[in-house]
Motif scaffolding. Structure first.
Motif, PDB file in Angstrom:
ATOM      1  N   ARG A   1       6.261 -11.217  -5.390  1.00  0.00           N
ATOM      2  CA  ARG A   1       6.043  -9.770  -5.443  1.00  0.00           C
ATOM      3  C   ARG A   1       7.349  -8.979  -5.571  1.00  0.00           C
ATOM      4  O   ARG A   1       7.326  -7.804  -5.907  1.00  0.00           O
ATOM      5  N   ALA A   2       8.464  -9.606  -5.272  1.00  0.00           N
ATOM      6  CA  ALA A   2       9.747  -8.897  -5.247  1.00  0.00           C
ATOM      7  C   ALA A   2      10.110  -8.318  -6.609  1.00  0.00           C
ATOM      8  O   ALA A   2      10.677  -7.227  -6.684  1.00  0.00           O
ATOM      9  N   MET A   3       9.770  -9.010  -7.674  1.00  0.00           N
ATOM     10  CA  MET A   3      10.116  -8.518  -9.004  1.00  0.00           C
ATOM     11  C   MET A   3       9.403  -7.190  -9.298  1.00  0.00           C
ATOM     12  O   MET A   3      10.012  -6.272  -9.839  1.00  0.00           O
ATOM     13  N   LEU A   4       8.136  -7.077  -8.926  1.00  0.00           N
ATOM     14  CA  LEU A   4       7.401  -5.831  -9.151  1.00  0.00           C
ATOM     15  C   LEU A   4       8.016  -4.691  -8.335  1.00  0.00           C
ATOM     16  O   LEU A   4       8.267  -3.610  -8.868  1.00  0.00           O
ATOM     17  N   ALA A   5       8.283  -4.930  -7.063  1.00  0.00           N
ATOM     18  CA  ALA A   5       8.883  -3.887  -6.223  1.00  0.00           C
ATOM     19  C   ALA A   5      10.268  -3.506  -6.725  1.00  0.00           C
ATOM     20  O   ALA A   5      10.625  -2.323  -6.740  1.00  0.00           O
ATOM     21  N   GLY A   6      11.063  -4.473  -7.152  1.00  0.00           N
ATOM     22  CA  GLY A   6      12.394  -4.187  -7.687  1.00  0.00           C
ATOM     23  C   GLY A   6      12.331  -3.379  -8.967  1.00  0.00           C
ATOM     24  O   GLY A   6      13.130  -2.461  -9.181  1.00  0.00           O
ATOM     25  N   SER A   7      11.373  -3.692  -9.812  1.00  0.00           N
ATOM     26  CA  SER A   7      11.190  -2.945 -11.052  1.00  0.00           C
ATOM     27  C   SER A   7      10.806  -1.496 -10.768  1.00  0.00           C
ATOM     28  O   SER A   7      11.308  -0.563 -11.404  1.00  0.00           O
ATOM     29  N   ILE A   8       9.934  -1.304  -9.797  1.00  0.00           N
ATOM     30  CA  ILE A   8       9.524   0.051  -9.419  1.00  0.00           C
ATOM     31  C   ILE A   8      10.709   0.803  -8.819  1.00  0.00           C
ATOM     32  O   ILE A   8      10.923   1.980  -9.121  1.00  0.00           O
ATOM     33  N   ALA A   9      11.514   0.145  -7.986  1.00  0.00           N
ATOM     34  CA  ALA A   9      12.695   0.784  -7.406  1.00  0.00           C
ATOM     35  C   ALA A   9      13.663   1.225  -8.495  1.00  0.00           C
ATOM     36  O   ALA A   9      14.193   2.344  -8.463  1.00  0.00           O
ATOM     37  N   ALA A  10      13.883   0.362  -9.469  1.00  0.00           N
ATOM     38  CA  ALA A  10      14.795   0.704 -10.567  1.00  0.00           C
ATOM     39  C   ALA A  10      14.258   1.875 -11.390  1.00  0.00           C
ATOM     40  O   ALA A  10      15.014   2.775 -11.773  1.00  0.00           O
ATOM     41  N   CYS A  11      12.969   1.878 -11.636  1.00  0.00           N
ATOM     42  CA  CYS A  11      12.370   2.967 -12.411  1.00  0.00           C
ATOM     43  C   CYS A  11      12.487   4.286 -11.662  1.00  0.00           C
ATOM     44  O   CYS A  11      12.807   5.327 -12.258  1.00  0.00           O
ATOM     45  N   ARG A  12      12.249   4.259 -10.367  1.00  0.00           N
ATOM     46  CA  ARG A  12      12.348   5.490  -9.573  1.00  0.00           C
ATOM     47  C   ARG A  12      13.783   5.995  -9.547  1.00  0.00           C
ATOM     48  O   ARG A  12      14.015   7.210  -9.599  1.00  0.00           O
TER      49      ARG A  12
ATOM     50  N   ALA B   1       1.038   2.412 -10.322  1.00  0.00           N
ATOM     51  CA  ALA B   1      -0.152   2.414  -9.463  1.00  0.00           C
ATOM     52  C   ALA B   1      -1.152   1.363  -9.938  1.00  0.00           C
ATOM     53  O   ALA B   1      -1.729   0.634  -9.122  1.00  0.00           O
ATOM     54  N   ALA B   2      -1.344   1.262 -11.243  1.00  0.00           N
ATOM     55  CA  ALA B   2      -2.283   0.267 -11.774  1.00  0.00           C
ATOM     56  C   ALA B   2      -1.800  -1.156 -11.464  1.00  0.00           C
ATOM     57  O   ALA B   2      -2.592  -2.010 -11.054  1.00  0.00           O
ATOM     58  N   ASP B   3      -0.509  -1.403 -11.642  1.00  0.00           N
ATOM     59  CA  ASP B   3       0.046  -2.730 -11.356  1.00  0.00           C
ATOM     60  C   ASP B   3      -0.062  -3.064  -9.864  1.00  0.00           C
ATOM     61  O   ASP B   3      -0.431  -4.181  -9.491  1.00  0.00           O
ATOM     62  N   LEU B   4       0.273  -2.111  -9.030  1.00  0.00           N
ATOM     63  CA  LEU B   4       0.205  -2.332  -7.584  1.00  0.00           C
ATOM     64  C   LEU B   4      -1.234  -2.549  -7.138  1.00  0.00           C
ATOM     65  O   LEU B   4      -1.504  -3.429  -6.306  1.00  0.00           O
ATOM     66  N   ALA B   5      -2.158  -1.777  -7.665  1.00  0.00           N
ATOM     67  CA  ALA B   5      -3.570  -1.935  -7.307  1.00  0.00           C
ATOM     68  C   ALA B   5      -4.064  -3.326  -7.688  1.00  0.00           C
ATOM     69  O   ALA B   5      -4.814  -3.955  -6.941  1.00  0.00           O
ATOM     70  N   ARG B   6      -3.635  -3.802  -8.833  1.00  0.00           N
ATOM     71  CA  ARG B   6      -4.035  -5.142  -9.288  1.00  0.00           C
ATOM     72  C   ARG B   6      -3.491  -6.207  -8.327  1.00  0.00           C
ATOM     73  O   ARG B   6      -4.202  -7.129  -7.942  1.00  0.00           O
TER      74      ARG B   6
ATOM     75  N   GLN C   1       0.818  -1.217   0.000  1.00  0.00           N
ATOM     76  CA  GLN C   1       0.000   0.000   0.000  1.00  0.00           C
ATOM     77  C   GLN C   1       0.855   1.271   0.000  1.00  0.00           C
ATOM     78  O   GLN C   1       0.541   2.214  -0.730  1.00  0.00           O
ATOM     79  N   PRO C   2       1.959   1.337   0.769  1.00  0.00           N
ATOM     80  CA  PRO C   2       2.800   2.544   0.698  1.00  0.00           C
ATOM     81  C   PRO C   2       3.367   2.794  -0.703  1.00  0.00           C
ATOM     82  O   PRO C   2       3.478   3.941  -1.130  1.00  0.00           O
ATOM     83  N   LEU C   3       3.711   1.733  -1.417  1.00  0.00           N
ATOM     84  CA  LEU C   3       4.202   1.904  -2.792  1.00  0.00           C
ATOM     85  C   LEU C   3       3.115   2.470  -3.686  1.00  0.00           C
ATOM     86  O   LEU C   3       3.376   3.345  -4.518  1.00  0.00           O
ATOM     87  N   LEU C   4       1.911   1.976  -3.520  1.00  0.00           N
ATOM     88  CA  LEU C   4       0.785   2.486  -4.307  1.00  0.00           C
ATOM     89  C   LEU C   4       0.526   3.949  -3.979  1.00  0.00           C
ATOM     90  O   LEU C   4       0.379   4.781  -4.881  1.00  0.00           O
ATOM     91  N   ASP C   5       0.499   4.271  -2.689  1.00  0.00           N
ATOM     92  CA  ASP C   5       0.261   5.662  -2.277  1.00  0.00           C
ATOM     93  C   ASP C   5       1.332   6.594  -2.842  1.00  0.00           C
ATOM     94  O   ASP C   5       1.025   7.689  -3.329  1.00  0.00           O
ATOM     95  N   GLU C   6       2.587   6.150  -2.791  1.00  0.00           N
ATOM     96  CA  GLU C   6       3.680   6.971  -3.333  1.00  0.00           C
ATOM     97  C   GLU C   6       3.575   7.134  -4.845  1.00  0.00           C
ATOM     98  O   GLU C   6       3.833   8.215  -5.370  1.00  0.00           O
ATOM     99  N   ALA C   7       3.207   6.070  -5.536  1.00  0.00           N
ATOM    100  CA  ALA C   7       3.077   6.163  -6.995  1.00  0.00           C
ATOM    101  C   ALA C   7       2.015   7.195  -7.367  1.00  0.00           C
ATOM    102  O   ALA C   7       2.229   8.020  -8.265  1.00  0.00           O
TER     103      ALA C   7
ATOM    104  N   THR D   1      11.932   3.524  -0.463  1.00  0.00           N
ATOM    105  CA  THR D   1      10.760   2.769  -0.016  1.00  0.00           C
ATOM    106  C   THR D   1      10.575   1.521  -0.867  1.00  0.00           C
ATOM    107  O   THR D   1      10.278   0.437  -0.354  1.00  0.00           O
ATOM    108  N   ALA D   2      10.747   1.665  -2.172  1.00  0.00           N
ATOM    109  CA  ALA D   2      10.573   0.529  -3.081  1.00  0.00           C
ATOM    110  C   ALA D   2      11.646  -0.536  -2.852  1.00  0.00           C
ATOM    111  O   ALA D   2      11.370  -1.736  -2.915  1.00  0.00           O
ATOM    112  N   VAL D   3      12.877  -0.118  -2.575  1.00  0.00           N
ATOM    113  CA  VAL D   3      13.955  -1.081  -2.285  1.00  0.00           C
ATOM    114  C   VAL D   3      13.622  -1.859  -1.015  1.00  0.00           C
ATOM    115  O   VAL D   3      13.759  -3.085  -0.970  1.00  0.00           O
ATOM    116  N   ALA D   4      13.166  -1.150   0.011  1.00  0.00           N
ATOM    117  CA  ALA D   4      12.802  -1.822   1.265  1.00  0.00           C
ATOM    118  C   ALA D   4      11.649  -2.798   1.044  1.00  0.00           C
ATOM    119  O   ALA D   4      11.660  -3.915   1.580  1.00  0.00           O
ATOM    120  N   ALA D   5      10.672  -2.400   0.238  1.00  0.00           N
ATOM    121  CA  ALA D   5       9.549  -3.292  -0.054  1.00  0.00           C
ATOM    122  C   ALA D   5      10.015  -4.516  -0.825  1.00  0.00           C
ATOM    123  O   ALA D   5       9.530  -5.623  -0.600  1.00  0.00           O
TER     124      ALA D   5
END
Length: 155
Positions: A136-147, A83-88, A45-51, A124-128
């Motif tokens: 779920r780690a691949m999605l969080a890692g991808s978001i961390a890299a993008c950020r 946000a769409a990916d995280l919500a899903r 949820q924090p990743l979604l809120d931040e996105a 935040t994304a790295v910690a997640a």
């Protein structure tokens, strides 16, 4: 005398049956006044809120400085896609994937403030990613890299 013993035995059985029945009813929630506790929020949820917050920040800067639209719009769109990916994954819906028009009197910010926000959100994304289960780690890692990439693009 015999009659009294039978009445006492029968009364005990009735009393015990009534107590067992009322205990069962109490356990099923009929007499409970307390609602079920809400489930804990999803760890993503924090990743979604931040996105969503990052996308809105980009929208405010773009509205205040339209000359930056070509540079910043793709970055805002990345956050909306996250946000769409995280919500899903979480199982929630987000209000809208379209850019929002700033309605508050909050300052729009600059590319420097966007960069700082990206850097903080990347942490935040790295910690997640580190705390997430494998699926779920691949999605969080991808978001961390993008950020992290966004932070560099905002130099």
């Amino acid at each position: 005398m015999v009659l009294t013993g039978t009445v006492l035995t029968t009364s005990r059985r009735i009393l015990l049956g009534a107590l067992a029945g009322s205990a069962a009813l109490a356990g099923c929630g009929v007499f409970d006044g307390d609602p079920e506790p809400a489930p804990p929020p999803d760890s993503f949820q924090p990743l979604l809120d931040e996105a969503l917050a990052l996308a809105a920040s980009y929208d405010r800067v773009i509205a205040a400085q339209p000359a930056l639209a070509a540079r910043l719009t793709p970055l805002a769109e990345d956050h909306r896609a996250h946000a769409a990916d995280l919500a899903r994954v979480i199982g929630v819906t987000v209000a809208s994937a379209a850019p929002s028009v700033p309605v508050s009197s909050a300052p729009a910010g600059t590319t420097a403030t966007l960069r700082k926000a990206e850097q903080a959100a990347q942490k935040t994304a790295v910690a997640a990613c580190k705390a997430a289960p494998a699926e779920r780690a691949m999605l969080a890692g991808s978001i961390a890299a993008c950020r992290a990439t966004h932070a560099e693009a905002l130099r």
